[in-house]
Scaffold this active site. Structure first.
Site, PDB file in Angstrom:
ATOM      1  N   TYR A  51       0.851  -1.196   0.000  1.00  0.00           N
ATOM      2  CA  TYR A  51       0.000   0.000   0.000  1.00  0.00           C
ATOM      3  C   TYR A  51       0.878   1.234   0.000  1.00  0.00           C
ATOM      4  O   TYR A  51       1.811   1.329   0.793  1.00  0.00           O
ATOM      5  CB  TYR A  51      -0.924   0.017   1.229  1.00  0.00           C
ATOM      6  CG  TYR A  51      -2.362  -0.130   0.809  1.00  0.00           C
ATOM      7  CD1 TYR A  51      -2.954   0.842  -0.005  1.00  0.00           C
ATOM      8  CD2 TYR A  51      -3.118  -1.231   1.175  1.00  0.00           C
ATOM      9  CE1 TYR A  51      -4.251   0.702  -0.439  1.00  0.00           C
ATOM     10  CE2 TYR A  51      -4.425  -1.375   0.747  1.00  0.00           C
ATOM     11  CZ  TYR A  51      -4.991  -0.399  -0.068  1.00  0.00           C
ATOM     12  OH  TYR A  51      -6.271  -0.539  -0.499  1.00  0.00           O
ATOM     13  N   GLU A  53      -0.378   4.819  -0.581  1.00  0.00           N
ATOM     14  CA  GLU A  53      -1.165   6.027  -0.849  1.00  0.00           C
ATOM     15  C   GLU A  53      -0.290   7.266  -0.714  1.00  0.00           C
ATOM     16  O   GLU A  53       0.473   7.389   0.244  1.00  0.00           O
ATOM     17  CB  GLU A  53      -2.344   6.115   0.118  1.00  0.00           C
ATOM     18  CG  GLU A  53      -3.525   5.313  -0.404  1.00  0.00           C
ATOM     19  CD  GLU A  53      -4.427   4.847   0.696  1.00  0.00           C
ATOM     20  OE1 GLU A  53      -3.913   4.493   1.768  1.00  0.00           O
ATOM     21  OE2 GLU A  53      -5.646   4.807   0.472  1.00  0.00           O
ATOM     22  N   ASP A 196      -5.613  13.324 -25.476  1.00  0.00           N
ATOM     23  CA  ASP A 196      -5.738  11.935 -25.037  1.00  0.00           C
ATOM     24  C   ASP A 196      -5.136  11.074 -26.148  1.00  0.00           C
ATOM     25  O   ASP A 196      -5.759  10.873 -27.193  1.00  0.00           O
ATOM     26  CB  ASP A 196      -7.216  11.598 -24.811  1.00  0.00           C
ATOM     27  CG  ASP A 196      -7.420  10.133 -24.413  1.00  0.00           C
ATOM     28  OD1 ASP A 196      -6.477   9.337 -24.556  1.00  0.00           O
ATOM     29  OD2 ASP A 196      -8.546   9.792 -23.982  1.00  0.00           O
ATOM     30  N   THR A 222      -3.340   5.736 -22.062  1.00  0.00           N
ATOM     31  CA  THR A 222      -3.269   4.406 -21.459  1.00  0.00           C
ATOM     32  C   THR A 222      -1.909   3.838 -21.831  1.00  0.00           C
ATOM     33  O   THR A 222      -1.187   4.394 -22.658  1.00  0.00           O
ATOM     34  CB  THR A 222      -4.381   3.479 -21.987  1.00  0.00           C
ATOM     35  OG1 THR A 222      -4.370   3.527 -23.414  1.00  0.00           O
ATOM     36  CG2 THR A 222      -5.737   3.886 -21.461  1.00  0.00           C
ATOM     37  N   LYS A 225      -1.995  -0.057 -25.135  1.00  0.00           N
ATOM     38  CA  LYS A 225      -2.402  -0.150 -26.546  1.00  0.00           C
ATOM     39  C   LYS A 225      -1.128  -0.215 -27.402  1.00  0.00           C
ATOM     40  O   LYS A 225      -0.378  -1.174 -27.258  1.00  0.00           O
ATOM     41  CB  LYS A 225      -3.327   1.008 -26.895  1.00  0.00           C
ATOM     42  CG  LYS A 225      -4.627   0.962 -26.053  1.00  0.00           C
ATOM     43  CD  LYS A 225      -5.625   2.000 -26.471  1.00  0.00           C
ATOM     44  CE  LYS A 225      -6.940   1.836 -25.728  1.00  0.00           C
ATOM     45  NZ  LYS A 225      -7.062   2.674 -24.546  1.00  0.00           N
ATOM     46  N   ARG A 231      -2.104  -2.914 -18.388  1.00  0.00           N
ATOM     47  CA  ARG A 231      -3.291  -2.049 -18.404  1.00  0.00           C
ATOM     48  C   ARG A 231      -3.130  -0.991 -17.323  1.00  0.00           C
ATOM     49  O   ARG A 231      -3.151  -1.295 -16.136  1.00  0.00           O
ATOM     50  CB  ARG A 231      -4.544  -2.876 -18.128  1.00  0.00           C
ATOM     51  CG  ARG A 231      -4.784  -3.972 -19.120  1.00  0.00           C
ATOM     52  CD  ARG A 231      -6.167  -4.501 -18.990  1.00  0.00           C
ATOM     53  NE  ARG A 231      -7.071  -3.639 -19.694  1.00  0.00           N
ATOM     54  CZ  ARG A 231      -7.383  -3.790 -20.976  1.00  0.00           C
ATOM     55  NH1 ARG A 231      -6.858  -4.770 -21.670  1.00  0.00           N
ATOM     56  NH2 ARG A 231      -8.218  -2.978 -21.560  1.00  0.00           N
TER      57      ARG A 231
HETATM   58  N1  DSN Z   1     -12.133   0.774 -25.178  1.00  0.00           N
HETATM   59  C1  DSN Z   1     -10.971   1.344 -25.796  1.00  0.00           C
HETATM   60  C2  DSN Z   1     -10.999   1.185 -27.276  1.00  0.00           C
HETATM   61  O1  DSN Z   1     -11.315   0.082 -27.685  1.00  0.00           O
HETATM   62  O2  DSN Z   1     -10.679   2.074 -28.028  1.00  0.00           O
HETATM   63  C3  DSN Z   1     -10.765   2.732 -25.387  1.00  0.00           C
HETATM   64  O3  DSN Z   1     -10.842   2.836 -24.022  1.00  0.00           O
END
Ligand code: DSN
Length: 443
Positions: A51, A53, A196, A222, A225, A231
């Site tokens: 933990y 925080e 984003d 994120t 990807k 993730r």
């Molecule tokens: N759900 C994702 C996508 O497939 O683009 C984005 O968060």
């Protein structure tokens, strides 16, 4: 995984089955990818037991000497790679990252402008039924009739609505964003500009997609990807952001904790660090170049079969196909593709006359299959198979004398798919292709 096998054979078996499914199919959902074994190892460690925080040297629990070093190291890597002065690596995923920025910069009821869902924006960019439109006043902008963001309309709408934040980001958009035009609008109306880059972060690091950093105040992304990490997500504050508001990075940190999150997932943060290290190599750069080459080649092949690509093609890793000229819906196509071993998703297209559950399009991308080493030659085959599947569906529908509305009926849809035998033969071919390009989990 010998301990897992012994302790929990049920979970072990399901993991093995999922590994097999991934190995035997083509991962073509553009937001998915195959993280390296090194990333997987970092996630599965005892860092997850801690933990923590707060932030390094400002925590609420003892025992932080090591995890402070982990978080510092990952933050420094992100700062250096993206060229930004401040980074928060704690967001649990993309949606909380975006929400944290909103709560840091807006008061409830303030105006937010993001690309509409139907134009290729993300749910968190102000879509109906989401917190981003429930707690803030959401005024969307859109694409024009060619599927390209209408920057003039964005400018005019922003002048009229005076948003406090403009979100420049996409989730189903195949072209480059013009960061300069976004900045002109945001600066004109005094709004914060947030990029984003969840879909394209890896491509940005590899210089195959322009970086938003000089133009925007905040960047969110994120990490799973094109970046190929675990993730998770990161939020970056730029020099421009600090110039507009010297407290910006501090406000974002406070919005994460105590604002919307508790303890950070240090094991994931370590995995993000590994992904960033991998992303700093020449090998990774070549990988990202190949993602784009593959997407362009796939787009080119699909067009030969008279597929109508939204915006006419792609500049990045994804393709959005409008199937209306084929007389078939996205959902049935996506299900039939899955039977053949091509995993993609059904998606709305701009100005879609059909509802979200039965939209007119499919969305597909090349990061996952490029991670397995596939190149232009394989893209040619994939386009050929997609065309065969779609033609097969059309032919079955014609024989059964069914129209588009009947295609939405679950039983009739299943019948069409069952009678479209070509998917079975293509599946044999795809399994052979997958064997030639095994999931190695190297980066
Ligand atoms: N759900 C994702 C996508 O497939 O683009 C984005 O968060």
């Amino acid at each position: 995984m010998s301990y897992l096998k012994k302790t929990d054979p049920e979970i072990y078996k399901l993991i093995k089955l999922e590994e097999k499914r991934q190995a035997e199919t083509l991962m073509m959902i553009p937001s998915e990818n195959i993280a390296s074994k090194a990333v997987e190892e970092a996630i599965g460690t005892s860092l997850g037991n801690k933990y923590a925080e707060g932030y390094p040297r400002k925590r609420y629990y003892q025992g932080q000497t090591i995890v402070d070093q982990v978080e510092d190291l990952v933050r420094e890597r992100a700062k250096k790679l993206f060229g930004v002065p401040a980074v928060n690596v704690q967001p649990l995923s993309g949606s909380p990252a975006n929400f944290a920025v909103y709560t840091a910069l807006l008061n409830p009821g303030d105006t937010l402008m993001g690309l509409s869902l139907s134009s290729g924006g993300h749910l968190t960019h102000g879509a109906t039924h989401t917190a981003s439109s429930k707690y803030f006043r959401s005024i969307p902008y859109d694409v024009d009739k060619n599927g390209i963001i209408d920057y003039d309309l964005l400018f005019k709408t922003a002048k009229k609505e005076r948003p406090k934040i403009i979100v420049a980001g996409t989730t189903a958009y195949a072209r480059l964003l013009d960061w300069k035009k976004f900045a002109l609008t945001a600066d004109e109306v005094g709004a914060y500009l947030m990029a984003d880059i969840a879909h394209v972060a890896g491509l940005v690091l590899a210089d195959v997609y322009p970086t938003p950093v000089p133009f925007v105040h905040v960047v969110t992304t994120t990490t799973h990807k094109t970046l190929r990490g675990p993730r998770g997500a990161i939020i970056m504050t730029t020099q421009k952001g600090l110039k507009k508001d010297p407290d910006l990075a501090k406000k974002i940190d406070s919005a994460i904790i105590p604002g919307i999150q508790g303890g950070p997932h240090l094991n994931t943060i370590a995995g993000i660090g590994v992904a960033l290290k991998e992303a700093s190599t020449t090998r990774y750069k070549k990988y990202c170049q190949q993602i784009v080459k593959n997407a362009k080649s796939l787009a080119h092949e699909l067009k030969k079969y008279n597929f109508d690509l939204v915006t006419g093609g792609t500049d990045c890793h994804l393709i959005l196909i409008d199937l209306r000229n084929k007389g078939i819906l996205g959902r049935i196509t996506a299900i039939a593709c899955e039977r053949a071993g091509i995993i993609l998703n059904y998606n709305r297209v701009p100005f879609d006359p059909n509802p979200s559950l039965y939209p007119s399009g499919i969305r597909l991308g090349t990061p996952g299959i490029t991670s397995r080493g596939m190149k232009e030659k394989e893209m040619k085959k994939i386009a050929f198979w997609i065309n065969q599947i779609v033609n097969g569906l059309i032919e079955t529908k014609r024989k059964l004398k069914l129209n588009m509305t009947q295609e939405r009926d679950r039983k009739l849809r299943e019948k069409i798919i069952r009678l479209t035998k070509v998917t079975k033969f293509i599946n044999i071919e795809i399994k052979k292709l997958c064997k030639k390009f095994p999931v190695k989990k190297t980066y």
